[in-house]
Design an enzyme around this catalytic site. Structure first.
Site, PDB file in Angstrom:
ATOM      1  N   LYS A   1       0.840  -1.213   0.000  1.00 49.52           N
ATOM      2  CA  LYS A   1       0.000   0.000   0.000  1.00 49.52           C
ATOM      3  C   LYS A   1       0.866   1.251   0.000  1.00 49.52           C
ATOM      4  O   LYS A   1       0.603   2.205  -0.723  1.00 49.52           O
ATOM      5  CB  LYS A   1      -0.921   0.036   1.235  1.00 49.52           C
ATOM      6  CG  LYS A   1      -1.925  -1.089   1.282  1.00 49.52           C
ATOM      7  CD  LYS A   1      -2.927  -0.894   2.410  1.00 49.52           C
ATOM      8  CE  LYS A   1      -2.309  -0.950   3.796  1.00 49.52           C
ATOM      9  NZ  LYS A   1      -1.859  -2.264   4.241  1.00 49.52           N
TER      10      LYS A   1
ATOM     11  N   ARG B   1     -10.178   0.885   8.345  1.00 47.05           N
ATOM     12  CA  ARG B   1      -9.710  -0.493   8.328  1.00 47.05           C
ATOM     13  C   ARG B   1     -10.783  -1.431   8.867  1.00 47.05           C
ATOM     14  O   ARG B   1     -10.625  -2.639   8.793  1.00 47.05           O
ATOM     15  CB  ARG B   1      -8.498  -0.563   9.255  1.00 47.05           C
ATOM     16  CG  ARG B   1      -7.578  -1.719   8.984  1.00 47.05           C
ATOM     17  CD  ARG B   1      -6.231  -1.212   8.940  1.00 47.05           C
ATOM     18  NE  ARG B   1      -5.072  -1.910   9.234  1.00 47.05           N
ATOM     19  CZ  ARG B   1      -3.894  -1.353   8.988  1.00 47.05           C
ATOM     20  NH1 ARG B   1      -3.814  -0.145   8.476  1.00 47.05           N
ATOM     21  NH2 ARG B   1      -2.798  -1.981   9.269  1.00 47.05           N
TER      22      ARG B   1
ATOM     23  N   ARG C   1      12.012  -6.867   4.597  1.00 44.51           N
ATOM     24  CA  ARG C   1      11.649  -5.441   4.700  1.00 44.51           C
ATOM     25  C   ARG C   1      12.450  -4.733   5.795  1.00 44.51           C
ATOM     26  O   ARG C   1      12.559  -5.218   6.912  1.00 44.51           O
ATOM     27  CB  ARG C   1      10.142  -5.320   4.999  1.00 44.51           C
ATOM     28  CG  ARG C   1       9.695  -3.914   5.331  1.00 44.51           C
ATOM     29  CD  ARG C   1       8.264  -3.664   4.980  1.00 44.51           C
ATOM     30  NE  ARG C   1       7.311  -4.133   5.969  1.00 44.51           N
ATOM     31  CZ  ARG C   1       5.999  -3.907   5.884  1.00 44.51           C
ATOM     32  NH1 ARG C   1       5.498  -3.238   4.860  1.00 44.51           N
ATOM     33  NH2 ARG C   1       5.196  -4.354   6.815  1.00 44.51           N
TER      34      ARG C   1
ATOM     35  N   ARG D   1      10.547  -3.418  11.356  1.00 48.61           N
ATOM     36  CA  ARG D   1       9.374  -3.044  12.136  1.00 48.61           C
ATOM     37  C   ARG D   1       9.111  -4.133  13.166  1.00 48.61           C
ATOM     38  O   ARG D   1       9.120  -5.307  12.819  1.00 48.61           O
ATOM     39  CB  ARG D   1       8.157  -2.901  11.214  1.00 48.61           C
ATOM     40  CG  ARG D   1       8.078  -1.542  10.559  1.00 48.61           C
ATOM     41  CD  ARG D   1       7.005  -1.456   9.535  1.00 48.61           C
ATOM     42  NE  ARG D   1       5.686  -1.891   9.986  1.00 48.61           N
ATOM     43  CZ  ARG D   1       4.564  -1.637   9.332  1.00 48.61           C
ATOM     44  NH1 ARG D   1       4.600  -0.937   8.215  1.00 48.61           N
ATOM     45  NH2 ARG D   1       3.412  -2.067   9.775  1.00 48.61           N
TER      46      ARG D   1
ATOM     47  N   ARG E   1      -1.472 -10.417  12.083  1.00 43.96           N
ATOM     48  CA  ARG E   1      -1.952  -9.221  11.374  1.00 43.96           C
ATOM     49  C   ARG E   1      -2.694  -9.618  10.092  1.00 43.96           C
ATOM     50  O   ARG E   1      -3.702  -9.007   9.743  1.00 43.96           O
ATOM     51  CB  ARG E   1      -0.770  -8.290  11.034  1.00 43.96           C
ATOM     52  CG  ARG E   1      -0.203  -7.617  12.268  1.00 43.96           C
ATOM     53  CD  ARG E   1       1.112  -6.931  11.952  1.00 43.96           C
ATOM     54  NE  ARG E   1       0.980  -5.857  11.001  1.00 43.96           N
ATOM     55  CZ  ARG E   1       1.964  -5.396  10.235  1.00 43.96           C
ATOM     56  NH1 ARG E   1       3.151  -5.947  10.305  1.00 43.96           N
ATOM     57  NH2 ARG E   1       1.766  -4.399   9.406  1.00 43.96           N
TER      58      ARG E   1
END
Ligand code: AMP
Length: 231
Positions: free
Chosen positions: A20, A98, A138, A171, A182
């Site tokens: 996103k 969300r 990431r 993260r 998640r």
């Protein structure tokens, strides 16, 4: 930079790790479209040590969602601050609403009264196996929210941000166990949200692909088709 001919009020939906943030950045580079990322706003609060940040930090670490009423307050304030509650403004939301409650409240309290309801809701569909691979690679620059991927988009110098030279980190919620939670949470909450936007005429649009490039090419074409553009 291209200029949109009609106001675009865009929401990007997609599982964590579906890109996103990448799609938002590319749309912003191409069109005169500003965006708000609810995750980035929360991370700013955490970095600044605010009361909201302290509360959000403990929730985000567990992979759960920040309560709806807190999120609605934060985003409503941001929309007002930016003067976006107008039928003539174009903007993009990444990560909010969300949940169905957030979507309904945002419509009732803010968007409908301003005649500025969302007119383009994009659902990003990326296979879970691809997402898991991306997350394992990431790294982020916490202060700016810039995202790197060790395979597709590595920093120029290993381990540091291209612009500031500051260290990159993982993260905390990218930990594999938390990440699985998640994704589960996303699937549970997104179905009612997608159903909600399906009711609006020609607003919901889905796009699938394994890479950000494949998805972006389709997305840009659709934005031009819906909102026109002038170079
Ligand atoms: P993101 O960067 O969008 O993946 O968001 C990171 C984390 O911030 C999420 O896992 C949630 O804990 C929290 N968060 C972001 N946006 C929302 C939202 N709209 N509602 C509830 N929690 C959110």
């Amino acid at each position: 930079m291209s200029k949109l001919l009609r106001p675009a009020r865009v929401l990007l939906l997609g599982p964590p790790g579906s890109g996103k943030g990448t799609q938002t950045a590319r749309l912003q580079n191409k069109f005169d479209l500003c965006g708000i990322s609810s995750g980035d706003i929360l991370r700013q609060h955490i970095n600044n040590g605010t009361e909201i940040g302290q509360m959000a930090s403990s929730i985000i670490k567990t992979g759960k969602l920040v309560p709806d009423d807190v999120m609605i307050k934060i985003i409503s304030a941001e929309l007002a601050l930016r003067n976006w509650l107008s039928p003539t403004k174009s903007w993009l939301l990444d990560g909010f609403p969300r949940t169905r409650v957030q979507a309904e409240k945002l419509d009732e309290a803010e968007l409908r009264p301003a005649d500025a309801r969302l007119n383009f809701v994009v659902e990003l569909k990326v296979p879970t196996a691809v997402i898991l691979d991306r997350i394992a690679n990431r790294l982020v620059h916490a202060q700016s929210g810039r995202v790197y991927n060790l395979t597709y988009n590595p920093p120029k110098v290993s381990g540091v941000d291209d612009f500031t030279g500051e260290p990159l980190t993982r993260r905390p919620d990218d930990d594999p166990d938390i990440f699985a939670k998640r994704i589960e949470e996303y699937e549970r909450l997104t179905e009612p949200l997608v159903d909600y936007y399906k009711k609006a005429d020609n607003v919901l649009w889905s796009v699938a692909g394994d890479t950000s490039d494949v998805i972006y090419a389709q997305l840009e074409k659709e934005v031009v088709k819906r909102f026109g553009d002038r170079v």
